[in-house]
Design a protein around this motif. Structure first.
Motif, PDB file in Angstrom:
ATOM      1  N   UNK A 174     -10.739   6.312   2.923  1.00  8.90           N
ATOM      2  CA  UNK A 174      -9.649   5.330   2.997  1.00  8.90           C
ATOM      3  C   UNK A 174      -9.933   4.133   2.105  1.00  8.90           C
ATOM      4  N   UNK A 175     -11.183   3.674   2.107  1.00  9.03           N
ATOM      5  CA  UNK A 175     -11.558   2.537   1.256  1.00  9.03           C
ATOM      6  C   UNK A 175     -11.344   2.845  -0.229  1.00  9.03           C
ATOM      7  N   UNK A 176     -11.662   4.068  -0.632  1.00 10.14           N
ATOM      8  CA  UNK A 176     -11.466   4.443  -2.028  1.00 10.14           C
ATOM      9  C   UNK A 176      -9.983   4.619  -2.338  1.00 10.14           C
ATOM     10  N   UNK A 177      -9.245   5.160  -1.376  1.00 10.54           N
ATOM     11  CA  UNK A 177      -7.845   5.468  -1.613  1.00 10.54           C
ATOM     12  C   UNK A 177      -6.925   4.270  -1.662  1.00 10.54           C
ATOM     13  N   UNK A 178      -7.250   3.201  -0.934  1.00 14.19           N
ATOM     14  CA  UNK A 178      -6.359   2.039  -0.888  1.00 14.19           C
ATOM     15  C   UNK A 178      -6.161   1.388  -2.250  1.00 14.19           C
ATOM     16  N   UNK A 179      -7.212   1.007  -2.979  1.00 14.62           N
ATOM     17  CA  UNK A 179      -6.971   0.393  -4.291  1.00 14.62           C
ATOM     18  C   UNK A 179      -6.303   1.340  -5.282  1.00 14.62           C
ATOM     19  N   UNK A 180      -6.675   2.615  -5.235  1.00 20.16           N
ATOM     20  CA  UNK A 180      -6.024   3.588  -6.124  1.00 20.16           C
ATOM     21  C   UNK A 180      -4.546   3.696  -5.768  1.00 20.16           C
ATOM     22  N   UNK A 181      -4.242   3.716  -4.478  1.00 19.36           N
ATOM     23  CA  UNK A 181      -2.855   3.775  -4.049  1.00 19.36           C
ATOM     24  C   UNK A 181      -2.053   2.570  -4.519  1.00 19.36           C
ATOM     25  N   UNK A 182      -2.660   1.389  -4.431  1.00 17.74           N
ATOM     26  CA  UNK A 182      -1.967   0.185  -4.900  1.00 17.74           C
ATOM     27  C   UNK A 182      -1.660   0.268  -6.390  1.00 17.74           C
ATOM     28  N   UNK A 183      -2.654   0.655  -7.162  1.00 12.20           N
ATOM     29  CA  UNK A 183      -2.476   0.729  -8.615  1.00 12.20           C
ATOM     30  C   UNK A 183      -1.429   1.775  -8.985  1.00 12.20           C
ATOM     31  N   UNK A 184      -1.408   2.871  -8.253  1.00 12.21           N
ATOM     32  CA  UNK A 184      -0.495   3.964  -8.601  1.00 12.21           C
ATOM     33  C   UNK A 184       0.906   3.772  -8.043  1.00 12.21           C
ATOM     34  N   UNK A 185       1.035   3.178  -6.854  1.00 12.26           N
ATOM     35  CA  UNK A 185       2.326   3.149  -6.166  1.00 12.26           C
ATOM     36  C   UNK A 185       3.136   1.902  -6.478  1.00 12.26           C
ATOM     37  N   UNK A 186       2.494   0.745  -6.485  1.00  9.52           N
ATOM     38  CA  UNK A 186       3.241  -0.510  -6.652  1.00  9.52           C
ATOM     39  C   UNK A 186       4.097  -0.529  -7.910  1.00  9.52           C
ATOM     40  N   UNK A 187       3.575  -0.090  -9.079  1.00  6.65           N
ATOM     41  CA  UNK A 187       4.425  -0.117 -10.290  1.00  6.65           C
ATOM     42  C   UNK A 187       5.644   0.798 -10.222  1.00  6.65           C
ATOM     43  N   UNK A 188       5.663   1.746  -9.282  1.00 11.70           N
ATOM     44  CA  UNK A 188       6.793   2.685  -9.202  1.00 11.70           C
ATOM     45  C   UNK A 188       8.017   2.053  -8.547  1.00 11.70           C
ATOM     46  N   UNK A 189       7.818   0.996  -7.746  1.00 12.18           N
ATOM     47  CA  UNK A 189       8.918   0.289  -7.089  1.00 12.18           C
ATOM     48  C   UNK A 189       9.824   1.238  -6.299  1.00 12.18           C
ATOM     49  N   UNK A 190       9.218   2.273  -5.681  1.00 10.09           N
ATOM     50  CA  UNK A 190       9.988   3.183  -4.835  1.00 10.09           C
ATOM     51  C   UNK A 190      10.846   4.179  -5.578  1.00 10.09           C
ATOM     52  N   UNK A 191      10.679   4.328  -6.895  1.00 11.17           N
ATOM     53  CA  UNK A 191      11.472   5.298  -7.660  1.00 11.17           C
ATOM     54  C   UNK A 191      11.211   6.701  -7.118  1.00 11.17           C
ATOM     55  N   UNK A 192      12.280   7.460  -6.890  1.00  5.01           N
ATOM     56  CA  UNK A 192      12.173   8.725  -6.172  1.00  5.01           C
ATOM     57  C   UNK A 192      11.347   9.774  -6.917  1.00  5.01           C
ATOM     58  N   UNK A 193      11.659  10.005  -8.195  1.00  8.10           N
ATOM     59  CA  UNK A 193      11.020  11.110  -8.911  1.00  8.10           C
ATOM     60  C   UNK A 193       9.520  10.892  -9.107  1.00  8.10           C
ATOM     61  N   UNK A 194       9.089   9.751  -9.682  1.00  9.96           N
ATOM     62  CA  UNK A 194       7.636   9.571  -9.835  1.00  9.96           C
ATOM     63  C   UNK A 194       6.897   9.487  -8.498  1.00  9.96           C
ATOM     64  N   UNK A 195       7.546   8.942  -7.473  1.00  8.67           N
ATOM     65  CA  UNK A 195       6.909   8.906  -6.152  1.00  8.67           C
ATOM     66  C   UNK A 195       6.730  10.304  -5.598  1.00  8.67           C
ATOM     67  N   UNK A 196       7.738  11.160  -5.809  1.00  5.02           N
ATOM     68  CA  UNK A 196       7.633  12.554  -5.362  1.00  5.02           C
ATOM     69  C   UNK A 196       6.483  13.262  -6.069  1.00  5.02           C
ATOM     70  N   UNK A 197       6.286  12.968  -7.352  1.00  2.00           N
ATOM     71  CA  UNK A 197       5.179  13.564  -8.098  1.00  2.00           C
ATOM     72  C   UNK A 197       3.846  13.101  -7.524  1.00  2.00           C
ATOM     73  N   UNK A 198       3.749  11.821  -7.170  1.00  3.73           N
ATOM     74  CA  UNK A 198       2.516  11.295  -6.591  1.00  3.73           C
ATOM     75  C   UNK A 198       2.248  11.900  -5.214  1.00  3.73           C
ATOM     76  N   UNK A 199       3.307  12.065  -4.422  1.00  2.00           N
ATOM     77  CA  UNK A 199       3.143  12.710  -3.115  1.00  2.00           C
ATOM     78  C   UNK A 199       2.663  14.149  -3.291  1.00  2.00           C
ATOM     79  N   UNK A 200       3.227  14.851  -4.274  1.00  2.00           N
ATOM     80  CA  UNK A 200       2.792  16.226  -4.547  1.00  2.00           C
ATOM     81  C   UNK A 200       1.321  16.265  -4.946  1.00  2.00           C
ATOM     82  N   UNK A 201       0.880  15.284  -5.737  1.00  2.00           N
ATOM     83  CA  UNK A 201      -0.538  15.215  -6.118  1.00  2.00           C
ATOM     84  C   UNK A 201      -1.406  14.973  -4.888  1.00  2.00           C
ATOM     85  N   UNK A 202      -0.917  14.136  -3.965  1.00  2.00           N
ATOM     86  CA  UNK A 202      -1.657  13.909  -2.727  1.00  2.00           C
ATOM     87  C   UNK A 202      -1.761  15.163  -1.882  1.00  2.00           C
ATOM     88  N   UNK A 203      -0.665  15.910  -1.774  1.00  2.00           N
ATOM     89  CA  UNK A 203      -0.674  17.167  -1.028  1.00  2.00           C
ATOM     90  C   UNK A 203      -1.671  18.140  -1.649  1.00  2.00           C
TER      91      UNK A 203
END
Length: 503
Positions: free
Chosen positions: A241-270
């Protein structure tokens, strides 16, 4: 950790196939929910249901997997309704959550099916807290769960069922016992106690996200059988969790909730969850954390403070599990490890006996199933000894002994596999020396697994291999097996007062 994640052997590309199939199955489930007009909340619920179905259903037969998958909504939907109805009644909700938690752990006594149903029930309750589900949303969520399970099952059992060409997996029965002597019963009590501590502490930290602490406690208990395993799993959960939080911030915040790139990131997480699960719990938790951050970004509630709270709540949950396993009906690592090692040694003898019978001409003898069982047992031994061989373990002497035990058991497994392959050769024939060597293996196993009062050291092994002949490969494997069993006496029995782990 990077090497363990990305360079770990993947025979038959099983982990890669599982991860790709999960992305496809969950992606199809979410797509079907979207095309059916379901809301984002319902689609997320359906996607989580599909993930759990693909991740937790591990029966050894296709029929068993189909039955367990069909039973998931039977167990999960009533729990979903219970959690939604109790959402406005905190005390009743908390009591029900802890009851579901304890029952979910207790259900592991019924093997893979009980484990899958217990996890699904717990996560159904957890999901309602995650999404703030209300009773009026239940019909839509029921529909989403049903569609998602159908879609993921179509991928698993229809489009891409790669397991049909693989031998059935070996399922190990848990160590026997009744009442509080049964490990699953003790762990159910521990999980409930740890969950109660996590719930109280989590609510002090946040009235809205308290369930993260309870979820952390729950997942620390999954797939563990002793306090040592639980402690190591808690540490790895917090680290991931400690490693994932900063990576998540860097990867997710710039997306501003955009559906397509967020879906790609969720798929990478899966993909990361399924690819890392078998080799690194730390990297699996990293993937879970990144995926959770992406989902919160999609729901429009992500901010750095929220992810920081997730880290703290995860730590609180791991602490609750730690307190519970240390103080409430502790299941010692030493006792658990000893039980698995003894089962592995007896399986070594059973493999040898089957191979010898096959070489003697028995048409019904088959060492292959026993070899598969031995591999599964050694996996449990490695998991049980994990706390001691962990890089941060301060117990240097016991760490060395545990490493020696693992190495010698690996030698036993290698020689047994070789013996089984020789036995499969139709040209191999019986030799009186085989019976003598197998008898010595049996005596060695009895010496290693006997109670302390009756224990004797295995007989010394001759230093010269038999002369060449038709059955000499079998005798060579048996000779090496005898030597490994004789060498095991030192680390296993060096001192009754200095067990491998400590009671």
């Amino acid at each position: 950790m990077l090497k363990r994640m990305f360079v770990a052997p993947d025979p038959g590309r099983i982990r890669l196939r599982a991860a790709l199939r999960a992305v496809l199955g969950i992606g199809l489930a979410v797509t079907v929910c979207g095309l059916s007009g379901h809301s984002l909340v319902a689609a997320v619920t359906g996607g989580l249901a599909a993930l759990l179905a693909l991740f937790t259903v591990t029966d050894t037969t296709v029929r068993g997997q189909l039955v367990t998958t069909a039973l998931l909504p039977v167990v999960g939907l009533p729990v979903l309704a219970l959690a939604a109805v109790l959402h406005a009644h905190p005390v009743a909700r908390d009591v029900a959550f802890l009851a579901v938690m304890g029952a979910g752990v207790y259900a592991r006594r019924w093997g893979p099916r009980g484990h899958a149903l217990g996890v699904f029930a717990f996560m159904a309750f957890f999901t309602t807290q995650f999404l703030h589900t209300l009773p009026g949303q239940l019909p839509e969520l029921y529909s989403a769960v049903g569609l998602s399970l159908l879609a993921s099952s179509a991928v698993r059992f229809g489009l891409w069922y790669y397991e049909r060409r693989m031998p059935a997996a070996t399922v190990l029965a848990t160590v026997a016992g009744r009442g509080l002597a049964r490990a699953t019963t003790r762990q159910a009590v521990q999980a409930t106690a740890g969950g109660a501590l996590a719930l109280l502490a989590g609510q002090l930290l946040s009235e809205e996200r308290w369930y993260w602490a309870v979820g952390a406690t729950w997942w620390v208990f999954v797939n563990t059988t002793s306090r040592g395993e639980t402690l190591v799993r808690g540490f790895r959960r917090v680290l991931g969790t400690l490693i994932g939080v900063p990576v998540g911030l860097v990867a997710v915040v710039p997306l501003h909730g955009a559906a397509v790139p967020t879906a790609v990131l969720v798929a990478a997480g899966v993909f990361g969850i399924f690819y890392a699960a078998a080799v690194s719990y730390t990297w699996m938790m990293f993937s879970v954390t990144v995926m959770a951050g992406a989902l919160y970004g999609l729901l429009g509630v992500l901010d750095p403070a929220l992810l920081a709270l997730r880290v703290v709540e995860t730590g609180v949950g791991a602490l609750g599990a730690t307190v519970a396993v240390l103080l409430v009906l502790p299941v010692t690592t030493h006792a658990t490890t000893d039980a698995w090692i003894q089962r592995a040694l007896r399986c070594v003898h059973a493999c040898t006996a089957e191979a010898a019978a096959r070489l003697a001409g028995s048409p019904t003898a088959d060492p292959a199933p026993r070899v598969a069982e031995l591999e599964a047992l050694l996996g449990r031994v490695r998991l049980s000894l994990g706390p001691l061989v962990h890089p941060l373990s301060p117990l240097r002497a016991r760490k060395a002994r545990a490493g020696q035990v693992l190495a010698l058991l690996d030698v036993c497994a290698r020689e047994v596999r070789g013996l089984a392959s020789v036995a499969a050769d139709p040209e191999a024939s019986h030799d009186a020396r085989l019976a003598a060597a197998c008898w010595r293996v049996e005596a060695s196993v009895e010496a290693l697994t006997a109670p302390v009062r009756e224990r004797r050291e295995p007989a010394a092994v001759a230093g010269v291999l038999p002369p060449a002949g038709v059955v000499e490969p079998a005798l060579a494997h048996l000779h090496s097996l005898e030597r490994a069993l004789a060498d095991l006496a030192a680390p296993l029995h060096s001192s009754p007062r200095a067990p491998l782990i400590g009671a």
